[in-house]
Design a protein around this motif. Structure first.
Motif, PDB file in Angstrom:
ATOM      1  N   VAL A   1      33.470  -3.410   7.113  1.00  0.00           N
ATOM      2  CA  VAL A   1      32.058  -3.649   6.764  1.00  0.00           C
ATOM      3  C   VAL A   1      31.147  -2.501   7.181  1.00  0.00           C
ATOM      4  O   VAL A   1      30.037  -2.388   6.668  1.00  0.00           O
ATOM      5  N   GLN A   2      31.602  -1.647   8.110  1.00  0.00           N
ATOM      6  CA  GLN A   2      30.790  -0.458   8.420  1.00  0.00           C
ATOM      7  C   GLN A   2      30.813   0.511   7.254  1.00  0.00           C
ATOM      8  O   GLN A   2      29.855   1.232   7.023  1.00  0.00           O
TER       9      GLN A   2
ATOM     10  N   SER B   1      31.516  -0.179   3.778  1.00  0.00           N
ATOM     11  CA  SER B   1      30.650  -0.700   2.724  1.00  0.00           C
ATOM     12  C   SER B   1      30.965  -2.146   2.406  1.00  0.00           C
ATOM     13  O   SER B   1      32.083  -2.630   2.588  1.00  0.00           O
ATOM     14  N   ILE B   2      29.942  -2.805   1.949  1.00  0.00           N
ATOM     15  CA  ILE B   2      30.053  -4.179   1.483  1.00  0.00           C
ATOM     16  C   ILE B   2      29.914  -4.102  -0.039  1.00  0.00           C
ATOM     17  O   ILE B   2      28.974  -3.484  -0.542  1.00  0.00           O
ATOM     18  N   PRO B   3      30.872  -4.668  -0.785  1.00  0.00           N
ATOM     19  CA  PRO B   3      30.841  -4.489  -2.244  1.00  0.00           C
ATOM     20  C   PRO B   3      29.625  -5.156  -2.895  1.00  0.00           C
ATOM     21  O   PRO B   3      29.149  -6.189  -2.434  1.00  0.00           O
ATOM     22  N   LEU B   4      29.146  -4.503  -3.945  1.00  0.00           N
ATOM     23  CA  LEU B   4      27.998  -5.043  -4.679  1.00  0.00           C
ATOM     24  C   LEU B   4      28.493  -5.956  -5.792  1.00  0.00           C
ATOM     25  O   LEU B   4      28.491  -5.587  -6.966  1.00  0.00           O
ATOM     26  N   THR B   5      28.956  -7.121  -5.395  1.00  0.00           N
ATOM     27  CA  THR B   5      29.409  -8.122  -6.356  1.00  0.00           C
ATOM     28  C   THR B   5      28.824  -9.467  -5.940  1.00  0.00           C
ATOM     29  O   THR B   5      28.297  -9.606  -4.829  1.00  0.00           O
TER      30      THR B   5
ATOM     31  N   PRO C   1      30.454 -10.924  -2.310  1.00  0.00           N
ATOM     32  CA  PRO C   1      30.957  -9.768  -1.543  1.00  0.00           C
ATOM     33  C   PRO C   1      31.893 -10.160  -0.400  1.00  0.00           C
ATOM     34  O   PRO C   1      32.841  -9.431  -0.104  1.00  0.00           O
ATOM     35  N   TYR C   2      31.634 -11.306   0.220  1.00  0.00           N
ATOM     36  CA  TYR C   2      32.467 -11.683   1.374  1.00  0.00           C
ATOM     37  C   TYR C   2      33.859 -12.149   0.926  1.00  0.00           C
ATOM     38  O   TYR C   2      34.823 -12.042   1.662  1.00  0.00           O
TER      39      TYR C   2
ATOM     40  N   LEU D   1      23.221  -6.029   9.390  1.00  0.00           N
ATOM     41  CA  LEU D   1      24.150  -5.974   8.271  1.00  0.00           C
ATOM     42  C   LEU D   1      23.280  -6.006   7.016  1.00  0.00           C
ATOM     43  O   LEU D   1      22.686  -7.042   6.707  1.00  0.00           O
ATOM     44  N   GLY D   2      23.130  -4.862   6.378  1.00  0.00           N
ATOM     45  CA  GLY D   2      22.215  -4.821   5.241  1.00  0.00           C
ATOM     46  C   GLY D   2      22.235  -3.467   4.580  1.00  0.00           C
ATOM     47  O   GLY D   2      23.226  -2.745   4.667  1.00  0.00           O
ATOM     48  N   GLY D   3      21.126  -3.086   3.949  1.00  0.00           N
ATOM     49  CA  GLY D   3      21.048  -1.808   3.246  1.00  0.00           C
ATOM     50  C   GLY D   3      20.834  -0.671   4.236  1.00  0.00           C
ATOM     51  O   GLY D   3      20.058  -0.787   5.172  1.00  0.00           O
TER      52      GLY D   3
END
Lengths: 156, 164
Positions: free
Chosen positions: B14-15, B17-21, B24-25, B55-57
């Motif tokens: 998660v550091q 990237s978190i997928p943009l779907t 995501p989790y 945890l964000g942008g």
């Protein structure tokens, strides 16, 4: 420049992505848009580099990364891009900036390294020195962290 | 809190990237061979424990329209606490460290315009009486990628596995 919706998204996403199964649906409802439009806009912010990524920022002191060295390097002006690239290629380097100098402060490239131990920082700095061939530098270890936070944009 | 191997793998992922779907989790869960609810509950726990600060942008300040500078101040030891209070009160001051140097307090400022940056520095000088503050504005940003590898770290406050 950013559109009003984009600014709203930056504001909301800097506070955090909700920890629910469909976080973008929650954000979209809050911002009065659709999940599709929200996701498309966030992807576009990523494509344009406005958003580097969506991810987690850790409290580095809590995970054991307690040594923090900022190194200011004196790099010949014609080599700044090249050397900036060399330093940036070190995975342990979290920040690499070129900054303005002063007559009595000729150091123009700044790198930051966070590691669990000071000796590790020193070993990495030595490898960076050799890789770039830059011998004039100042190592500034931190002795206390007085503030570290993420910027909150569009709130001032 | 103690981190187990699954926490560390999750933190490493998660550091980055978190997928943009839409889910995501769920995407993260599949990649790590966990369940979606396990990912969510672990992330909540790590956030509550303060291991995850946010945890964000993660944004590029310049492309958001902000500009920044690094300041170095020479502060007498007995004034550090009160000067830090004034400096840290500015939301645009995102980092402030004491460092081993005659210029002992190093902080960064982000502001919506170069004029506002100058103003903030002038205000800090006026409020603290500390005149010796150097400014090193950014000319080029070569890299900002702040991640902390968790693989190989065996405990929350611990040593690296190679130290054992």
């Amino acid at each position: 420049m950013l559109t009003e919706l984009e600014k709203q998204i930056v504001k909301r996403l800097q506070d955090g992505l909700p920890l629910v199964r469909e976080p973008f649906a929650v954000l979209a409802a809050e911002l009065g848009t659709s999940e599709e439009e929200l996701l498309a806009t966030v992807k576009d912010l990523g494509r344009r580099g406005v958003m580097r990524r969506l991810g987690a920022a850790l409290q580095h002191l809590k995970v054991g990364y307690t040594a923090n060295a900022m190194v200011a390097w004196k790099v010949p002006p014609e080599r700044t891009r090249e050397v900036g690239g060399i330093f940036s290629s070190f995975p342990e380097v979290t920040h690499c900036y070129e900054r303005e100098t002063a007559p009595d402060w000729p150091y123009n490239i700044y790198t930051v390294i966070h590691r669990p131990r000071r000796e590790e920082c020193m070993a990495i700095i030595e490898r960076m020195r050799q890789a770039a061939g830059i011998d004039d530098y100042q190592v500034l270890f931190s002795t206390a962290e007085l503030k570290r936070t993420s910027m909150r944009y569009f709130c001032d | 809190m103690l981190l187990d191997e699954r926490d560390r793998k999750l933190l490493d992922l998660v550091q980055k990237s978190i997928p943009l779907t839409r889910r995501p989790y769920l995407a993260i869960a599949r990649e790590l061979g966990m369940g979606e609810d396990e990912v969510l509950s672990r992330l909540k726990r790590l956030k509550e424990a303060g291991i995850i600060r946010r945890l964000g942008g993660i944004f590029d300040s310049r492309k958001v329209g902000y500009c920044g500078t690094l300041c170095a101040a020479r502060v007498p030891p007995e004034r550090i606490a009160d000067v830090a209070r004034v400096v840290n009160a500015y939301p645009g001051v995102t980092h402030n460290y004491l460092r081993e140097h005659t210029y002992n307090m190093w902080f960064t400022i982000l502001a919506p315009s170069p004029e506002r940056l100058k103003e903030i520095v002038a205000e800090i000088k006026a409020k603290t009486g500390i005149e010796d503050i150097r400014e090193f504005p950014a000319v080029n940003i070569f890299k900002v990628y702040v991640t902390f590898a968790m693989d190989g770290m065996n405990r929350a406050h611990g040593t690296r596995e190679t130290d054992r």
